[in-house]
Design a protein around this motif. Sequence first.
Motif, PDB file in Angstrom:
ATOM      1  N   GLU A  25       0.820  -1.216   0.000  1.00  0.00           N
ATOM      2  CA  GLU A  25       0.000   0.000   0.000  1.00  0.00           C
ATOM      3  C   GLU A  25       0.855   1.268   0.000  1.00  0.00           C
ATOM      4  N   GLU A 139       2.448   7.272   2.005  1.00  0.00           N
ATOM      5  CA  GLU A 139       1.829   6.745   0.785  1.00  0.00           C
ATOM      6  C   GLU A 139       0.712   5.765   1.130  1.00  0.00           C
ATOM      7  N   CYS A 140       0.902   4.979   2.195  1.00  0.00           N
ATOM      8  CA  CYS A 140      -0.142   4.057   2.643  1.00  0.00           C
ATOM      9  C   CYS A 140      -1.389   4.817   3.079  1.00  0.00           C
ATOM     10  N   THR A 142      -2.288   7.771   2.091  1.00  0.00           N
ATOM     11  CA  THR A 142      -2.894   8.338   0.877  1.00  0.00           C
ATOM     12  C   THR A 142      -3.727   7.285   0.156  1.00  0.00           C
ATOM     13  N   TRP A 143      -3.201   6.062   0.080  1.00  0.00           N
ATOM     14  CA  TRP A 143      -3.927   4.943  -0.534  1.00  0.00           C
ATOM     15  C   TRP A 143      -5.225   4.688   0.226  1.00  0.00           C
ATOM     16  N   ARG A 147      -9.454   5.374  -0.998  1.00  0.00           N
ATOM     17  CA  ARG A 147     -10.470   4.315  -1.014  1.00  0.00           C
ATOM     18  C   ARG A 147     -11.478   4.480   0.111  1.00  0.00           C
TER      19      ARG A 147
END
Length: 237
Positions: A25, A139-140, A142-143, A147
């Motif tokens: 992720e 970044e995780c 943001t992922w 969603r």
Amino acid sequence: MRPSKRAPHELRKVTLERGVSRYAEGSCLVTFGETKVLCTASLEERGPGWLRGSGKGWVTAEYSMLPRATHDRNRREVNAGKPSGRTQEIQRLIGRSLRAVVNLPAVGERQIVVDCDVLQADGGTRTAAITGAWVALHECFTWMRGRSIISVDPMRDHVAAISCGIHKGTPVLDLDYAEDSGAETDANFVITGSGGIVEVQGTAEVKPFSEEEFLSLLRLAKAGVAELVALQKQAIA
């Protein structure tokens, strides 16, 4: 003159490349000179059992070094039956550093595991891991937001880490292996983007260091972390 020919306040060349893992992720390949660490952040929908019902999430870390990350092959710790004391200490440091800048209730009752795997070691693997782990964790998050798993960004601040030391009587920033192995004093500083100190690890290898020397190392570390935070901002832009 330092073995690397750098000025006392000069970092090695640092790069932060995010999105390097297809399945994680969040991910980041971080390099501090010849030190290279792959950081991946993995979302687990279930948090630790001891946090069940608390409404809080958790961020933890695991650290390992590939067998040929160093000059001689190291035995895989999985074959030794348990991680070494050094490995446990470093992965706990990484976890503490990340949690210091995360709003855990905003994560929900989930856990994020950040794996830091050293591909090549030339000093400063723990500081590189912390700096790259922040990018992978960002970044995780943001992922997750993309969603609608979480509604707000749990990240409250940046965090990065750098080593400092006294080498041949001179306070220097970002020690590589040649300096670290011969330093009179070495220290690791974990500092937030706003300048807050998360953790300091300092050791006199030859003779005790003075308060003035410690403060000179702290000044170097704060300037170095400011540079690293600027690179983190570029990486996530």
